[in-house]
Design an enzyme around this catalytic site. Structure first.
Site, PDB file in Angstrom:
ATOM      1  N   HIS A 125     -24.536  41.231 -69.466  1.00 11.91           N
ATOM      2  CA  HIS A 125     -25.058  40.085 -68.727  1.00 11.91           C
ATOM      3  C   HIS A 125     -26.545  39.839 -68.971  1.00 11.91           C
ATOM      4  CE1 HIS A 125     -21.252  39.177 -67.226  1.00 11.91           C
ATOM      5  NE2 HIS A 125     -21.650  38.453 -66.193  1.00 11.91           N
ATOM      6  N   ASP A 186     -28.140  40.099 -56.629  1.00 13.30           N
ATOM      7  CA  ASP A 186     -27.379  39.012 -55.999  1.00 13.30           C
ATOM      8  C   ASP A 186     -25.930  38.991 -56.492  1.00 13.30           C
ATOM      9  OD1 ASP A 186     -29.680  38.254 -54.763  1.00 13.30           O
ATOM     10  OD2 ASP A 186     -30.144  36.655 -56.188  1.00 13.30           O
ATOM     11  N   GLU A 297     -34.473  35.868 -48.786  1.00 14.59           N
ATOM     12  CA  GLU A 297     -34.645  35.197 -50.083  1.00 14.59           C
ATOM     13  C   GLU A 297     -35.036  33.748 -49.817  1.00 14.59           C
ATOM     14  OE1 GLU A 297     -31.867  35.503 -53.269  1.00 14.59           O
ATOM     15  OE2 GLU A 297     -31.874  37.702 -53.269  1.00 14.59           O
TER      16      GLU A 297
HETATM   17  P1  FAD Z   1     -26.472  44.694 -70.232  1.00 11.06           P
HETATM   18  O1  FAD Z   1     -26.821  43.265 -70.368  1.00 11.06           O
HETATM   19  O2  FAD Z   1     -25.229  45.143 -70.858  1.00 11.06           O
HETATM   20  O3  FAD Z   1     -27.710  45.594 -70.740  1.00 11.06           O
HETATM   21  C1  FAD Z   1     -29.037  45.296 -70.379  1.00 11.06           C
HETATM   22  C2  FAD Z   1     -30.017  46.234 -71.092  1.00 11.06           C
HETATM   23  O4  FAD Z   1     -29.853  47.546 -70.593  1.00 11.06           O
HETATM   24  C3  FAD Z   1     -29.788  46.335 -72.594  1.00 11.06           C
HETATM   25  O5  FAD Z   1     -31.004  46.567 -73.248  1.00 11.06           O
HETATM   26  C4  FAD Z   1     -28.885  47.539 -72.726  1.00 11.06           C
HETATM   27  O6  FAD Z   1     -28.982  48.153 -73.990  1.00 11.06           O
HETATM   28  C5  FAD Z   1     -29.434  48.427 -71.611  1.00 11.06           C
HETATM   29  N1  FAD Z   1     -28.399  49.272 -71.025  1.00 11.06           N
HETATM   30  C6  FAD Z   1     -27.176  48.920 -70.574  1.00 11.06           C
HETATM   31  N2  FAD Z   1     -26.551  49.976 -70.064  1.00 11.06           N
HETATM   32  C7  FAD Z   1     -27.403  51.022 -70.187  1.00 11.06           C
HETATM   33  C8  FAD Z   1     -27.332  52.396 -69.864  1.00 11.06           C
HETATM   34  N3  FAD Z   1     -26.254  52.923 -69.300  1.00 11.06           N
HETATM   35  N4  FAD Z   1     -28.394  53.179 -70.144  1.00 11.06           N
HETATM   36  C9  FAD Z   1     -29.511  52.669 -70.722  1.00 11.06           C
HETATM   37  N5  FAD Z   1     -29.616  51.381 -71.067  1.00 11.06           N
HETATM   38  C10 FAD Z   1     -28.576  50.564 -70.793  1.00 11.06           C
HETATM   39  N6  FAD Z   1     -30.949  41.046 -61.851  1.00 11.06           N
HETATM   40  C11 FAD Z   1     -31.559  41.363 -60.697  1.00 11.06           C
HETATM   41  O7  FAD Z   1     -32.434  42.213 -60.667  1.00 11.06           O
HETATM   42  N7  FAD Z   1     -31.201  40.742 -59.540  1.00 11.06           N
HETATM   43  C12 FAD Z   1     -30.203  39.825 -59.477  1.00 11.06           C
HETATM   44  O8  FAD Z   1     -29.912  39.305 -58.419  1.00 11.06           O
HETATM   45  C13 FAD Z   1     -29.533  39.494 -60.678  1.00 11.06           C
HETATM   46  N8  FAD Z   1     -28.513  38.614 -60.677  1.00 11.06           N
HETATM   47  C14 FAD Z   1     -27.880  38.312 -61.835  1.00 11.06           C
HETATM   48  C15 FAD Z   1     -26.816  37.413 -61.809  1.00 11.06           C
HETATM   49  C16 FAD Z   1     -26.151  37.092 -62.977  1.00 11.06           C
HETATM   50  C17 FAD Z   1     -25.008  36.103 -62.931  1.00 11.06           C
HETATM   51  C18 FAD Z   1     -26.575  37.653 -64.206  1.00 11.06           C
HETATM   52  C19 FAD Z   1     -25.910  37.266 -65.477  1.00 11.06           C
HETATM   53  C20 FAD Z   1     -27.637  38.550 -64.238  1.00 11.06           C
HETATM   54  C21 FAD Z   1     -28.296  38.896 -63.063  1.00 11.06           C
HETATM   55  N9  FAD Z   1     -29.361  39.792 -63.044  1.00 11.06           N
HETATM   56  C22 FAD Z   1     -29.968  40.119 -61.874  1.00 11.06           C
HETATM   57  C23 FAD Z   1     -29.873  40.380 -64.291  1.00 11.06           C
HETATM   58  C24 FAD Z   1     -29.207  41.708 -64.569  1.00 11.06           C
HETATM   59  O9  FAD Z   1     -29.629  42.683 -63.644  1.00 11.06           O
HETATM   60  C25 FAD Z   1     -29.580  42.220 -65.962  1.00 11.06           C
HETATM   61  O10 FAD Z   1     -29.323  41.258 -66.931  1.00 11.06           O
HETATM   62  C26 FAD Z   1     -28.794  43.489 -66.263  1.00 11.06           C
HETATM   63  O11 FAD Z   1     -29.329  44.090 -67.411  1.00 11.06           O
HETATM   64  C27 FAD Z   1     -27.360  43.163 -66.505  1.00 11.06           C
HETATM   65  O12 FAD Z   1     -26.589  44.321 -66.415  1.00 11.06           O
HETATM   66  P2  FAD Z   1     -25.500  44.616 -67.513  1.00 11.06           P
HETATM   67  O13 FAD Z   1     -24.712  45.763 -67.013  1.00 11.06           O
HETATM   68  O14 FAD Z   1     -24.757  43.395 -67.880  1.00 11.06           O
HETATM   69  O15 FAD Z   1     -26.475  45.100 -68.684  1.00 11.06           O
END
Ligand code: FAD
Length: 546
Positions: A125, A186, A297
């Site tokens: 994400h 969120d 918020e």
């Molecule tokens: P990914 O996108 O898969 O990875 C993100 C980064 O972390 C990459 O660099 C990846 O290599 C690294 N990574 C992933 N897993 C690990 C691991 N286990 N160890 C080390 N590195 C790792 N953020 C907020 O703070 N608050 C919010 O309210 C919020 N709401 C969101 C709502 C939506 C609909 C979306 C799409 C995003 C939101 N985000 C929010 C952002 C979100 O927290 C970040 O984009 C987060 O990185 C997404 O998590 P993911 O598991 O999809 O990570």
């Protein structure tokens, strides 16, 4: 300080004679997306060269509990942003921490003979390819979910979870014990490793800090393949480095998350303001009040006639007659959103406390809207919108998001220009804005924030209509984003990007400021070949050709 690989080479003159460093080839040109570049030019990368193929096939020799897939990996070249597509050479579906460790150690031991980098992919994400690895290895962290969650009750309750676990699953599991994590995002369909690599921020962060301030212990696989347990007391440098560390120092395979008592229900309130200064004054007063709301918020409403009618399906107006008379008339409005937790047997007390808090606010009286929902429903609220968008085919579209931390002292300058001059007609998506207390945030982590006690999170959560050339198209929104970024830089607002993305190391150095030195030293210590999280574009792996 230069990138760690460069420093490595400086110290070894023989290396300089033998190796050619391909800084530019390790990150393809596509990363330098210009605002006026159309979506059509964003293509999936070609498969790796023959040489790389040989190196990649060496992965097949590894003995694993899980497996590698070498074909049909296009899903790993996608993310929520839908703007960057870097095809990996292989995807690892680990079944154990050892699988991750063996893979990274194997790549580390190949040294700079291989171009392979490794990206952990949580729920994908990210919006700018941060979890992708061009011709590298993507680790599908959700395969690790099978590691059992363990809830520990008692005086200081916590839960041990896999780094690939989704927060929504943690919520359901901990609720069985009447407990829940204290700090959220969120949206809960994100992984623990993904949010802990950034910060994890929502309306509880003013009180509890972000998710990275609510972790007791981590298990991490470093860029050398070592499996290390770290905490505030043990391997402290790695612990704080990894929290908010953008995946640069290790892969989080397990995390111990702090828990607190979970309420059954919430009172969920929205009120409107037409004056930005009154809106922020109330928000700031609330985050510093004793016994305040449990979640605070806010969001901006630009040009949304009929808005209150849309709310009626989930919220009821306190005064229906007056609410009927209120018209937003396309004005820019500011919505304060707050929540109070309660259990059914303390309704009376919670109502009194809520009335008391509301009585000190200066919102437009006819715009008080209330809802009462189970705690889970409130926390999982964004998933409902996600499903609706998916049904309309509006989820898998470009999301050129921008997130900032803005110091309290400059929030009115920021708002005046952005909402007064740049985003006047429409916002192409929600804009969140709310203050937090720095004192509740652990400042030893890798996250960088403005240098003030109170700062605002401002999130432009924009969606672009595919193939549109109008104001809702990607090119227009990227131009608008650039105007916002340029303004912040020229006006020297002291902002920091949250979920930052930059293309050059100079920009990253400026982002980290005085903390860059420590960040680069940690990279050298824990991932000296710059194997991990190449999609962040902070460090580039040095490779040799002969
Ligand atoms: P990914 O996108 O898969 O990875 C993100 C980064 O972390 C990459 O660099 C990846 O290599 C690294 N990574 C992933 N897993 C690990 C691991 N286990 N160890 C080390 N590195 C790792 N953020 C907020 O703070 N608050 C919010 O309210 C919020 N709401 C969101 C709502 C939506 C609909 C979306 C799409 C995003 C939101 N985000 C929010 C952002 C979100 O927290 C970040 O984009 C987060 O990185 C997404 O998590 P993911 O598991 O999809 O990570």
């Amino acid at each position: 300080m230069g990138s760690p690989p460069l420093i490595f080479l400086k110290h070894n003159i023989i290396y300089l004679k033998v190796f050619i460093i391909f800084f530019l080839t390790s990150v393809p040109n596509i990363t330098n997306l210009r605002p006026n570049q159309s979506l059509a030019t964003l293509k999936v990368q070609r498969p790796p060269s023959l040489n790389s193929t040989n190196i990649v096939s060496s992965l097949e020799t590894l003995s694993l509990d899980g497996y590698f897939s070498f074909e049909n990996n296009h899903h790993a070249a996608k993310d929520f942003g839908n703007m960057y597509h870097f095809l990996p050479s292989a995807v690892l579906h680990p079944k154990s921490v050892q699988d991750i460790s063996n893979t990274i150690r194997h790549i580390y031991e190949m040294g700079s003979a291989s171009e392979l980098t490794v990206a952990a992919r949580g729920h994908g994400h990210s919006t700018q390819g941060q979890a992708q690895a061009h011709q590298g290895v993507v680790i599908n962290m959700e395969s690790l979910q099978k590691l059992e969650m363990q809830v520990h009750t008692g005086k200081t309750p916590y839960v041990d979870v896999s780094g690939g676990e989704l927060w929504i699953n943690i919520l359901h599991e901990t609720l069985k014990h009447g407990l829940a994590p204290k700090s959220w995002t969120d949206y809960l369909h994100l992984t623990v490793g993904g949010t802990l690599s950034n910060a994890g921020i929502s309306g509880q962060a003013f009180q509890h800090g972000p998710q990275i301030s609510n972790v007791y212990q981590l298990e991490v696989v470093t860029g050398k393949g070592e499996v290390v347990t770290c905490s505030e007391k043990k391997n402290t440098d790695l612990f704080y480095g990894v929290l908010g560390g953008l995946g640069q120092f290790g892969i989080i395979t397990r995390a111990r998350i702090s828990l607190g008592p979970a309420p059954k229900m919430v009172k969920w309130i929205r009120v409107l303001y037409s004056e930005f200064s009154i809106f922020t004054k109330d928000q700031e007063q609330l985050i510093s009040s004793e016994n305040s709301f449990d979640y605070i918020e806010g969001f901006i409403i630009i040009n949304r006639t009929g808005l209150l009618n849309n709310w009626r399906s989930s919220f009821r107006p306190k005064d229906p007659v007056q609410a009927n008379q209120f018209s937003s008339d396309g004005r820019t409005l500011y919505c304060l959103e707050v929540v109070k937790h309660f259990n059914p047997d303390d309704t009376k007390t919670v109502n009194q406390s809520m009335e008391n808090l509301l009585s000190k606010l200066s919102y437009i009286p006819s715009t008080l809207f209330l809802s009462e929902v189970p705690y889970v429903e409130f926390l999982d609220r964004v998933h409902v919108s996600e499903k609706k968008l998916q049904a309309k085919g509006l989820y898998e579209i470009p999301h050129p998001w921008l997130n900032f931390f803005v110091p309290k002292s400059r929030i009115s300058d920021f708002a005046e220009e952005i909402f007064g001059n740049i985003l006047t007609d429409t916002s192409n998506g929600p804009i969140l804005i709310y203050p937090v207390n720095q004192s509740k945030w652990n400042n030893k982590t890798s996250l960088v924030t403005p240098d003030e006690d109170v700062f605002y999170l401002v999130a432009f959560l924009t969606s672009a209509m595919p193939s549109s050339t109008g104001t809702d198209g990607l090119a227009h929104i990227l131009t608008q984003n650039k105007r916002i970024l340029d303004f912040c830089a020229t006006a020297e607002l002291g902002i920091k990007q949250y979920l930052p993305h930059y293309n050059t190391q100079e920009e990253w150095q400026a982002h980290f400021g005085p903390r860059w030195k420590v960040f680069a030293q940690r990279k050298l210590a824990y991932d000296p070949l710059a194997i991990l999280a190449p999609g962040q574009k902070i460090f580039r792996k040095a490779t040799r050709t002969s």
